[in-house]
Scaffold this motif. Structure first.
Motif, short mmCIF file in Angstrom:
data_model
loop_
_atom_site.label_atom_id
_atom_site.label_comp_id
_atom_site.label_asym_id
_atom_site.label_seq_id
_atom_site.Cartn_x
_atom_site.Cartn_y
_atom_site.Cartn_z
N ILE A 1 0.85 -1.20 0.00
CA ILE A 1 0.00 0.00 0.00
C ILE A 1 0.88 1.24 0.00
CG2 ILE A 1 -1.61 1.32 1.40
CD1 ILE A 1 -2.88 -1.33 2.20
N GLN B 1 1.42 4.13 -2.95
CA GLN B 1 1.37 5.58 -2.72
C GLN B 1 2.63 6.24 -3.23
OE1 GLN B 1 0.67 5.89 1.45
NE2 GLN B 1 -1.42 5.16 1.29
N ILE C 1 -11.24 0.15 -1.95
CA ILE C 1 -9.85 -0.24 -1.75
C ILE C 1 -8.94 0.84 -2.29
CG2 ILE C 1 -9.64 -1.60 -3.86
CD1 ILE C 1 -7.92 -3.48 -2.03
N MET C 2 -9.41 1.51 -3.31
CA MET C 2 -8.61 2.61 -3.82
C MET C 2 -8.50 3.70 -2.78
SD MET C 2 -9.33 2.90 -7.79
CE MET C 2 -7.87 3.85 -8.04
N GLU D 1 -5.15 9.44 0.64
CA GLU D 1 -4.50 10.71 0.92
C GLU D 1 -4.36 11.55 -0.34
OE1 GLU D 1 -0.93 9.56 2.78
OE2 GLU D 1 -1.99 8.69 4.48
N LEU E 1 -8.51 3.21 0.35
CA LEU E 1 -7.56 2.74 1.36
C LEU E 1 -6.14 3.09 0.94
CD1 LEU E 1 -6.99 0.90 3.85
CD2 LEU E 1 -6.70 -0.93 2.21
N VAL E 2 -5.88 2.90 -0.33
CA VAL E 2 -4.52 3.13 -0.80
C VAL E 2 -4.28 4.60 -1.10
CG1 VAL E 2 -2.87 2.58 -2.59
CG2 VAL E 2 -4.35 0.80 -1.70
N TYR E 3 -5.21 5.15 -1.85
CA TYR E 3 -4.97 6.50 -2.33
C TYR E 3 -5.79 7.54 -1.55
CZ TYR E 3 -2.79 4.12 -6.23
OH TYR E 3 -1.98 3.32 -6.99
#
Lengths: 380, 1136
Positions: free
Chosen positions: A327, A331, B524-525, B531, B527-529
């Motif tokens: 993850i 990012q 889920i995106m 931020e 969760l990852v993205y």
């Protein structure tokens, strides 16, 4: 924590994901500044193994500029061009060779000359993937991207257990102009289980006991289990005693799951029973199989990297639940390359079941490659 | 006659009814002959007659096929492609503008007053074109060549091809050849028909040699009333609209855009304060090539590298007609869009934009200020777009200064919920062990998310936020779902608040279904993205906003603050953790015991020994086969028995656990049928050769490659099809064909103040690492039409990739050991290597070099052809290794046998030390080696040679000297130059240029100057023939009276020089006496000579007599002996 971008320099805080950041910086050609590296710790600044990593990067690149602050808590890294070629590097025994090897694996296809690296140090470490795992599980993944295996090779010359290490490996990697897009949504069923048990400077019976225990568990599921023992002696056994096991499950679609376990370091009070070790490793492998996906969970990030670096075509792969490391890596990929993955949770099975207890969540990763080309390679 | 007929009549054929032939025929007729091919009907006729010929035929066929094959490339044209750029290029006054006007008129039946900048028109149902005129500036020509898909190359036939045309063709060849169509104009100027024909022919053939033979050359025969003939224009238009294009490698790897609209949105107040202030400029255009990534750096040709500050897509100002089934374009669908020319709803002015709304041509691009109102207006007016799309596109603002927020940025918690459920399960098995470890991935993230949410979420769903916080501690799925739906309600409420109540009912239904689909991926995106922000927005702005928000809200919302602190704490904790790529990073949880029965059952199907899914399981498939054959149950039972009891038991077990496993239920009958049909088709394709059974080459490799490329291109097109636009743009980038708006901050003010529409604004995206600068090594060849050779370190303007820049190149030659040897000048007619400091560009990219881009007629006339060199990139590096030959020269100081001391080669002992062991050589070729430095003089050293050298020898040492490439890189910023002067960019000048300008003449080295050669006549030594030789020579070679000759020559002189000698009496006496003595002596001698002669003759006579006697005696003796001998022999004979 997202990076702050200033004059096209990515500014990060903290020493975590140090390796990811330097790796991506080298690939993308963007400079990074990392601040507040363990600034509030008793032992501030970069650790020895991190400095060692910078050295390794310096060896395989040309024109890399590194500026460290006096306290070592802040670092400016301006990447150069990947050169590759013949490299000999003594890795820091604080981390395993895997820590460095993964970096070389990620950078290898993009060097100017085929990489031929000799790494010395700890081959099996708790925090890092072991060389066996890279050899059995990671190389097939890379092979999917470069398609033709002209000299992709990892040879374990000597094994070395922590804390002193003394192991040596040779890693060879061909260079490519670009990686091909990959569609990998099926991983098949586990058809065979192989493994290696190594015993360094300990009684050979240890190895056999580990084999027996691991096999005992695996035979519950599959008859095709074969575990080698690698009893090293003399200089081949490294500098410290220890033993461990690594198991590989191969599916009929060439997916490799790998799990490993090793004895606790010599010198600590506790000791490991070989039977426990074998069983633990088998359990881990089962856990890995349970998670499923096209690649082993600790290699998800490499898969993501290579997918993102492909040509401007769609790549897709289905992996097990994303690890925390992946993850973070995704990012970072977004920050360095601006590439964003489309992530979907696959749950076709949910229709049948109410209790989702046993289903490991599968994630479908889709992305458009950024059209990365190996700019270091020479054309004549 | 009748007899003849009877005579001619042939015996009719009687078919056989029995026998071998009859049987054969019968057999043949059994098969239906009607649908057989000739080959099948009569195989003998097609049998191989000659092996050699067959082999040749086969080989030729394979050759032809192989020639046709190209490496299959993934087709990257999007579903809705951007308009085709048709560039009209040619020297001035050939009729470019007229042609554009006529084309526009022929396509959309309107007259255009001015043709500045790109003009986009809809030409057919599936095609739009952008017409652009290229002015007579080499910069523009380069930029146009880089972006044009089709080039109309205009040429004045009465004049012939001009240099510009050849230059342009050369530029095209370097940067990727677009389609080129020649157009000959001014044909009416040639009155003579025969001459016209000849001209056409010669021009055509010249054009063919440049482009390719058979290239299309159009003839526009003349102008009537200021227009070309309608028919000819129509033909040309037809050609344009059916033209096919092939992918060019640079453009299939780089996104680019030809800006067709420019706005300066800098605050007027700032400009008033300082007219030179850096501007904020917005550029509009269609994305072309490949998808454009949001965060990419771009190069604006003629300005420099820029970072896109904001990138967003807009509704197409010139859309393709809707896909209704009709043959022709409706009148109102024939749209034109050309802001620079003031057509298509917007009149472009330097200070303002006038929007005229007139019926179908109304323009829909919006300004940010009027965004809200327009969005509403658009909603009402437009019914083309679906409600979904509208919802995705509509945004709202909370604060007047804040960013517009789009629904694509919506976030919901579905994924988290699912994740938590997963963890719940694992927690169970963990039996209460520390749950923190495993939950890290889920809950930590979720908390992060809450705080990292965009400000508007916090504000509008403050209650929802509370709920979120609560539910995080709980593990109850149902409650969460309720909460989730609650959230969604609130979201829709938001939209209500926003003011579009009227579409609530419609929208809700449509979006619910839509979100259902999207949920999984979204979450889920998130969760990852989480931020990062998603959608039609850029990063910088949002960050700003969020920062503002957090500051603002410190007083108001306590929750917000605490959560942010929490995340900060989390970040801090994570800051310095050791990096580890394992799934369970540092804390190792106790792993589930997989050997326990329920767990085992969950896993067992991941092994080949487990039960397979219905479509894979051989047993199942067999069963299905049987079922479809109609003999179902019996065999099903049988098989069960065969596999045995154990198997059965497992299966039942499986059934109980099945829901958890990933197996599908049994397929329905129709599915089976489908599958079977598919299998049959596959089998047929593999085994039934549609053609005859002749030997065929194996092209499967090529076919596979082609199929792979096709599959990939289909995947590329389809995979993101039903993704919502905001997310799609984020994942895929701005795909080609989208009309986008780019905001650039800190643009030089000259770009706006000196803006000229007739110059193309080409914005090219840079891929990874291409924004960096390094040393580029390339191969280069001086153009054969360029008059001069190029000198190392003379500034050169290079057009490479998107860029045009000036740099200082160093030429070199790659030696056999791959060393780059420095060259001072480019060699003629061969390629050499060139190094320069410039932007990193992928290998094999072509480039061209110019020495000047100024357009003064003088210079052009002087140069003739302006393209100095062409080449391509070989390698990129961060350092260079160019070696220049260096000869160090020294002289001997002292010479021993084979050792000598050499001085003057080096200046210090250190230098000598560095060269110890180096090979040296004298001019005469005696080789040696440097041994060791001497103490004094400084720099002298001892050397040994293979032979003794001489003091006059010069000793030299051949070494290499590294030459550094000057780090000079200056982009050509011609767009910033004042109007009318844009073609006069002048970068760094060459030293020669400067000297010429300032009239500086360098002092020539006197040593290398030429001087008059004065030759003295050669004087040879007289030939001296030794006396002995003279004697031996025959008479004719003997030197004859040389003295005499000389004396005859100047007798007088000789006599004149003679001196009369008068002897004294004593001397006379002496000489007399001497004379007498001599005479006496001579007399005496002659007497003696006579006497001697007599004596000798006497002696000789005596000797002769003695001889005679001697001979006589011997003769007698011989006689005696012979007689005795004969006597004895005769005596002996009778005895014998």
């Amino acid at each position: 924590m997202p990076a702050v971008v200033q004059n096209d320099v990515l500014i990060y805080k903290g020493s975590n994901f140090f390796r990811q950041r330097l790796l991506l910086s080298t690939l993308s050609g963007r400079s990074v500044r990392i601040e507040e590296i363990r600034s509030s710790h008793d032992d501030p600044g970069l650790r020895e193994y991190e400095v060692n990593l910078i050295r390794l990067l310096d060896k395989i690149t040309n024109g890399t500029r590194v500026e460290l602050s006096e306290t070592g808590t802040s670092l400016y890294f301006q990447p150069g061009i990947l050169i590759g070629g013949q490299v000999t590097h003594t890795c820091c025994p604080q981390r395993g060779i895997g820590y460095y090897l993964e970096v070389l694996l990620a950078l290898g296809p993009f060097c100017k000359e085929p990489l031929n690296a000799v790494l010395q140090g700890v081959t099996h470490h708790d925090l890092d993937v072991s060389v066996d795992k890279v050899k059995t599980a990671a190389l097939p993944v890379l092979l999917k991207f470069i398609l033709v295996d002209d000299g992709l090779e990892l040879k374990v010359v000597r094994r070395g257990a922590p804390p002193l290490g003394g192991g040596e490996i040779v890693f060879k990697c061909p260079v490519r102009r670009h990686l091909r897009p990959l569609q990998w949504t099926k991983w098949g069923l586990v058809k065979r289980i192989r493994g290696v048990v190594y015993a360094l400077r300990v009684s050979p019976t240890m190895a056999n006991r580990v084999v027996e225990a691991a096999k005992g568990v695996m035979l519950n599921f599959l008859p095709d289990v074969y575990i080698n023992t690698d009893q090293c002696r003399g200089s081949n056994a490294g500098k410290s005693p220890g033993f461990g096991i690594s198991l590989v499950a191969e599916t009929n679609d060439k997916t490799f799951y790998c799990a490993e376990a090793k004895s606790v370091e010599a010198g600590t009070r506790s000791s490991t029973l070989p039977e426990d070790l074998g069983k633990e490793c088998a359990m881990r492998l089962l856990d890995e199989i349970h998670r499923g996906g096209a690649v082993d969970s600790s290699l998800q990030w490499l898969l993501a990297l290579w997918m993102a670096l492909g040509q401007k075509d769609v790549s897709e792969a289905v992996v097990g639940p994303l690890s925390e490391y992946t993850i973070k890596f995704l990012q970072h990929l977004k920050e360095f390359f601006g590439v964003m993955f489309k992530l979907e949770v696959l749950r076709e099975q949910d229709e049948d079941s109410d209790e989702e207890q046993v289903v490991a969540q599968k994630v479908k990763m889709t992305c458009v490659g950024i059209g990365y080309v190996n700019i270091s390679k020479r054309t004549l | 006659m009748a007899d003849d007929a009877i005579f001619d009549k042939k015996k009719s054929h009687r078919a056989k009814h029995a026998g071998r032939k009859a049987e054969k025929k019968k057999k043949k007729n059994q098969v239906d002959q009607s649908n057989l091919s000739a080959r099948q009907r009569n195989p003998k006729a097609f049998a191989i007659q000659s092996v050699v010929r067959a082999e040749r035929q086969f080989r030729r066929k394979e050759d032809v096929i192989a020639k046709k094959q190209h490496i299959p490339q993934v087709d990257k044209t999007p579903l809705e492609p951007p308009p085709i750029i048709v560039a009209v290029v040619g020297p001035p006054r050939v009729g470019k503008t007229t042609l554009i006007n006529n084309l526009i008129k022929s396509f959309i039946k309107t007259n255009v007053t001015s043709t500045k900048g790109p003009i986009t028109i809809v030409t057919s149902k599936k095609r739009r074109i952008t017409l652009i005129e290229c002015n007579n500036d080499v910069n523009s020509m380069i930029d146009i060549a880089k972006c044009a898909d089709l080039v109309l190359l205009l040429c004045d036939a009465s004049f012939g091809f001009e240099m510009e045309i050849f230059e342009f063709l050369n530029i095209c060849q370097v940067h990727g050849m677009p389609k080129i169509m020649g157009v000959l104009t001014h044909l009416d100027m040639i009155k003579n028909a025969k001459k016209l024909k000849m001209t056409k022919k010669t021009l055509k053939h010249r054009f063919w040699t440049e482009v390719y033979s058979g290239a299309k050359l159009f003839y526009l025969s003349g102008i009537i009333h200021g227009e070309y003939l309608r028919n000819e224009i129509k033909n040309l238009a037809r050609f344009i609209s059916v033209m096919k294009f092939r992918a060019l490698s640079w453009r299939t790897t780089h996104a680019y855009m030809l800006a067709d609209r420019m706005e300066d949105i800098t605050n007027q107040e700032n400009i008033r304060k300082d007219p030179k202030v850096s501007r904020d400029v917005v550029l509009y255009g269609y994305v072309r090539g490949v998808p454009l990534m949001k965060e990419s750096t771009v190069h604006i040709a003629g300005v420099g590298d820029m970072k896109i500050n904001e990138l967003s897509y807009l509704p197409d100002p010139c859309p393709l007609p809707s896909s209704e089934k009709k043959r022709h374009l409706m009148e109102r669908e024939r749209q034109i869009y050309a802001p620079f020319s003031g057509v298509g709803g917007i009149v472009y002015d330097k200070d303002a934009v006038y929007i005229e709304l007139k019926g179908s041509h109304s323009h829909k691009a919006e300004d940010e200020e009027t965004n809200e109102k327009k969005a509403l207006l658009k909603n009402v007016v437009e019914t083309k777009e679906t409600v979904d799309e509208q919802m995705q596109e509509s945004g709202f603002k909370l604060f007047s200064g804040g960013a517009v927020i789009y629904p694509s940025m919506l976030k919901d918690d579905e994924y988290l919920q699912q994740d938590r459920n997963d963890e719940g399960s694992s927690d169970d098995s963990e039996a209460g062990s520390d749950s923190d470890s495993d939950n890290d991935s889920g809950i930590d993230q979720s908390e992060k998310e809450v705080s990292a949410k965009l400000p508007w979420e916090n504000k509008s769903d403050s209650e929802g936020d509370d709920n979120d916080m609560d539910t995080e501690e709980r593990n109850d799925g149902k409650e969460q779902e309720g909460n989730d739906s609650n959230d969604e309600d609130e979201e829709s409420e938001n939209e209500e608040d926003f003011g579009s109540k009227w579409k609530e009912k419609l929208g809700e239904k449509a979006t619910m279904a839509y979100f259902e689909r999207q949920k999984t991926s979204k979450n889920i995106m998130k969760l990852v993205y989480g931020e990062f922000e998603v959608g039609n927005k850029t990063k910088a702005q949002n960050q700003e906003v969020s920062e503002d928000e957090s500051e603002e809200e410190i007083g108001g919302l306590f929750k917000k603050v605490t959560s942010s602190q929490k995340t900060k704490q989390k970040h801090k904790d994570q800051l310095d953790i050791d990096e580890c790529s394992f799934f369970y990073a540092l804390d190792k949880p106790t792993i589930r015991d997989w050997t326990t029965e329920p767990n085992k059952q969950a896993l067992i199907n991941s092994f080949v020994t487990g039960k397979r899914s219905a479509d894979e399981d051989a047993e199942e498939l067999l069963k299905l086969d049987d079922a479809s054959d109609g003999e179902d149950d019996m065999y099903g039972d049988f098989e069960d028995l065969e596999t045995g009891e154990k198997h059965e038991a497992k299966e039942t077990e499986d059934d109980t656990v099945e829901p958890g496993s990933k197996r599908k239920g049994e397929p329905t009958k129709s599915e089976i049928l489908d599958k079977k049909l598919k299998l049959k088709a596959k089998f047929d394709a593999e085994y039934d050769n549609p053609d005859d059974h002749r030997i065929k080459g194996d092209h499967s490799y090529y076919e596979n490659l082609k199929a792979e490329a096709l599959k990939q291109s289909e995947l590329n097109k389809s995979v993101f099809e039903n993704l919502d636009e905001g997310l799609r743009v984020e994942v895929e980038g701005f795909r080609p064909g989208l009309y986008v708006r780019m905001l650039f901050k800190n643009m030089p003010s000259e770009f706006v103040t000196n803006f000229d529409e007739s110059y193309p604004i080409l914005i090219g995206a840079l891929n990874m690492a291409e924004q960096n600068i390094g040393f580029v090594s390339c191969k280069v060849k001086k153009h054969r039409w360029y008059k001069k050779i190029l000198k190392t370190n003379d500034p050169l303007i290079i057009s490479l990739g998107w860029r045009r820049f000036q740099t200082l190149p160093i030429y070199s030659k790659i030696e056999d050991d791959l060393k780059c040897r420095y060259l001072k000048y480019t060699p003629e007619h061969v390629t050499c290597n060139m190094h320069f400091y410039g932007p990193i560009t992928p290998q094999n990219t072509g480039f061209l070099a110019l020495q000047t881009v100024t357009n003064s007629t003088n210079e052009i006339k002087q140069l003739g052809f302006r393209i100095a060199a062409t080449g391509s990139v070989n390698e990129i590096n961060k350092s260079t290794q160019i070696m220049k030959k260096l000869k160090l020269v020294g002289t001997p100081l002292k010479i021993y046998k084979k050792t000598a001391f050499i001085k003057d080669m080096f200046t210090s002992t250190l230098e000598v030390a560095k060269f110890e062991g180096a090979r040296i050589k004298t001019v005469s070729g005696i080789r040696g080696q440097i041994k060791k430095a001497l103490n004094k003089p400084e720099g002298a050293f001892r050397a040994t040679f293979e032979d003794k050298i001489q003091m006059s020898d010069i000793i030299f040492c051949r070494t290499w000297f590294k030459v550094d490439v000057t780090k000079f890189y200056a982009p050509v910023v011609n767009l910033l130059l004042p109007i009318g002067n844009k073609n006069a960019w002048q970068g760094m000048k060459t030293k020669g240029q400067l000297k010429r300008e300032k009239n500086i003449k360098s002092e020539a080295n006197t040593d290398s100057m030429y001087t008059e050669i004065v030759r003295q006549p050669k004087v040879f030594k007289p030939l001296v023939i030794p006396k002995n030789l003279q004697k031996g020579l025959p008479y004719r070679f003997k030197p004859k009276l040389k003295q005499n000759k000389i004396s005859t020559k100047n007798t007088k002189e000789n006599f004149g020089e003679r001196i009369a000698v008068i002897k004294s009496p004593y001397e006379q006496k002496v000489s007399n006496v001497m004379k007498m003595i001599r005479t006496n002596y001579e007399k005496k001698k002659s007497d003696q000579r006579v006497a001697t002669k007599e004596r000798i003759s006497k002696f000789k006579k005596q000797k002769e007599e003695e001889e005679w006697r001697k001979i006589k005696r011997q003769k007698e003796l011989k006689k005696k002996i012979c007689r005795n001998l004969s006597k004895t022999s005769s005596k002996k004979k009778p005895q014998m």
